[in-house]
Design a protein around this motif. Structure first.
Motif, mmCIF file in Angstrom:
data_model
loop_
_atom_site.group_PDB
_atom_site.id
_atom_site.type_symbol
_atom_site.label_atom_id
_atom_site.label_comp_id
_atom_site.label_asym_id
_atom_site.label_seq_id
_atom_site.Cartn_x
_atom_site.Cartn_y
_atom_site.Cartn_z
ATOM 1 N N ILE A 1 1.692 6.512 -6.968
ATOM 2 C CA ILE A 1 1.020 7.593 -8.283
ATOM 3 C C ILE A 1 1.368 9.342 -7.481
ATOM 4 C CG2 ILE A 1 -1.322 8.425 -7.412
ATOM 5 C CD1 ILE A 1 -2.208 5.792 -6.957
ATOM 6 N N ILE A 2 2.333 9.537 -6.284
ATOM 7 C CA ILE A 2 2.435 10.444 -5.791
ATOM 8 C C ILE A 2 3.829 11.159 -6.963
ATOM 9 C CG2 ILE A 2 3.596 12.126 -4.574
ATOM 10 C CD1 ILE A 2 1.898 10.837 -2.521
ATOM 11 N N VAL A 3 4.939 9.698 -7.016
ATOM 12 C CA VAL A 3 5.461 10.296 -8.148
ATOM 13 C C VAL A 3 4.981 10.401 -9.153
ATOM 14 C CG1 VAL A 3 7.565 9.802 -8.839
ATOM 15 C CG2 VAL A 3 7.620 9.393 -6.737
ATOM 16 N N MET A 4 4.207 10.495 -9.729
ATOM 17 C CA MET A 4 3.350 9.642 -11.578
ATOM 18 C C MET A 4 2.393 11.466 -11.839
ATOM 19 S SD MET A 4 2.547 5.707 -12.412
ATOM 20 C CE MET A 4 1.232 5.632 -11.712
ATOM 21 N N THR A 5 2.375 11.283 -10.203
ATOM 22 C CA THR A 5 1.242 12.991 -10.512
ATOM 23 C C THR A 5 2.350 13.808 -10.573
ATOM 24 O OG1 THR A 5 -0.712 11.552 -9.347
ATOM 25 C CG2 THR A 5 -0.895 13.907 -9.127
ATOM 26 N N ALA A 6 3.102 14.149 -9.427
ATOM 27 C CA ALA A 6 4.158 15.726 -9.866
ATOM 28 C C ALA A 6 4.728 14.995 -10.853
ATOM 29 C CB ALA A 6 5.600 15.139 -8.507
ATOM 30 N N GLN A 7 5.242 13.993 -11.934
ATOM 31 C CA GLN A 7 6.114 13.694 -13.065
ATOM 32 C C GLN A 7 4.811 14.627 -14.305
ATOM 33 O OE1 GLN A 7 7.356 9.937 -14.511
ATOM 34 N NE2 GLN A 7 8.633 10.929 -16.629
ATOM 35 N N GLN A 8 3.382 14.577 -13.938
ATOM 36 C CA GLN A 8 2.393 15.043 -15.390
ATOM 37 C C GLN A 8 2.355 15.830 -14.980
ATOM 38 O OE1 GLN A 8 0.909 13.219 -17.460
ATOM 39 N NE2 GLN A 8 2.449 10.943 -16.940
ATOM 40 N N LEU A 9 2.526 16.408 -13.953
ATOM 41 C CA LEU A 9 2.244 17.674 -13.731
ATOM 42 C C LEU A 9 3.786 18.849 -14.384
ATOM 43 C CD1 LEU A 9 0.672 20.102 -12.653
ATOM 44 C CD2 LEU A 9 1.765 19.330 -10.248
ATOM 45 N N LEU A 10 4.424 17.936 -14.110
ATOM 46 C CA LEU A 10 5.662 18.949 -14.432
ATOM 47 C C LEU A 10 6.315 19.237 -16.515
ATOM 48 C CD1 LEU A 10 8.874 17.687 -12.078
ATOM 49 C CD2 LEU A 10 7.430 19.663 -12.279
ATOM 50 N N ILE B 1 0.880 -0.964 -0.071
ATOM 51 C CA ILE B 1 -0.245 -0.224 0.437
ATOM 52 C C ILE B 1 0.957 1.043 0.237
ATOM 53 C CG2 ILE B 1 -1.627 1.682 1.252
ATOM 54 C CD1 ILE B 1 -2.841 -1.086 2.572
ATOM 55 N N ALA B 2 1.582 1.178 1.188
ATOM 56 C CA ALA B 2 2.249 2.241 0.566
ATOM 57 C C ALA B 2 3.329 2.585 -0.380
ATOM 58 C CB ALA B 2 4.224 2.273 2.277
ATOM 59 N N ALA B 3 3.701 1.304 -1.102
ATOM 60 C CA ALA B 3 4.660 1.284 -1.657
ATOM 61 C C ALA B 3 3.358 1.998 -3.189
ATOM 62 C CB ALA B 3 5.133 0.323 -2.962
ATOM 63 N N SER B 4 2.015 1.676 -3.201
ATOM 64 C CA SER B 4 1.086 1.872 -4.737
ATOM 65 C C SER B 4 1.067 3.591 -4.104
ATOM 66 C CB SER B 4 -0.054 1.769 -4.680
ATOM 67 O OG SER B 4 0.323 -0.268 -4.376
ATOM 68 N N LEU B 5 1.111 3.991 -3.316
ATOM 69 C CA LEU B 5 0.458 5.209 -2.914
ATOM 70 C C LEU B 5 2.027 6.014 -2.940
ATOM 71 C CD1 LEU B 5 -1.268 5.484 0.495
ATOM 72 C CD2 LEU B 5 -1.809 6.051 -2.001
ATOM 73 N N GLY B 6 3.137 5.629 -2.785
ATOM 74 C CA GLY B 6 4.615 6.670 -3.987
ATOM 75 C C GLY B 6 4.653 7.006 -5.104
#
Length: 174
Positions: free
Chosen positions: A27-36, A20-25
């Motif tokens: 998701i957060i990294v992919m969202t930040a990458q898409q935003l950039l 669960i922690a790895a999945s949440l991490g």
């Protein structure tokens, strides 16, 4: 035995908790990458639009400065998109649109002659139209007016972008 279970529980995280922690991490990294990437694309688009407009404006200014010593009353337009301007020193200068490029000839007598040089690069933008209208009837002190329209365009991923440059030049005899 109760103490043994408690001891086993406090030794680390369970596999489910780690997943669960790895999945949440992730998701957060992919969202930040898409935003950039989105921000970078928006900046590139803004810079590209500004470059298109500035390039067109530079060509328009080069074109307009070449007309500063023209004789407006005798402008020749033997074919669409080609204009020959007599100059005050007895020569002539020509401008035409060929293969979506604005071409210039500083010493031409007609639109079919040799020596035409391109002022634009069709890799940057296309020159769609050059229109020049002369009006010597507005004489005030023997001045004449040129009404000039230069229409350029380019294809982008969002569609076709167009920019029209309209200028009025008043030519005074020397």
């Amino acid at each position: 035995m109760l103490e043994r279970n408690i001891a086993q529980k406090s030794d680390g995280y369970s596999l489910v908790e780690v997943l669960i922690a790895a999945s949440l991490g992730a998701i957060i990294v992919m969202t930040a990458q898409q935003l950039l990437q989105w921000q970078k694309g928006a900046q590139h688009s803004s810079v590209s639009k500004a470059r298109f407009m500035l390039s067109g404006q530079a060509v328009a200014e080069t074109f307009l400065s070449s007309l500063s010593n023209s004789v407006v009353a005798d402008v020749q337009n033997p074919e669409r998109g080609c204009y020959v301007f007599p100059t005050q020193n007895g020569g002539s200068v020509g401008f035409r649109v060929r293969r979506y490029q604005l071409q210039h000839n500083p010493m031409t007598l007609d639109c079919a002659g040799y020596g035409w040089q391109s002022l634009t690069d069709s890799a940057q933008f296309y020159v769609q139209e050059l229109r020049v209208e002369a009006d010597a009837s507005l004489n005030s002190g023997n001045s004449s007016k040129l009404f000039i329209t230069l229409l350029i365009s380019r294809e982008t991923t969002q569609g076709v972008q167009e920019q029209q440059f309209n200028r009025t030049i008043t030519v005074f005899p020397q």
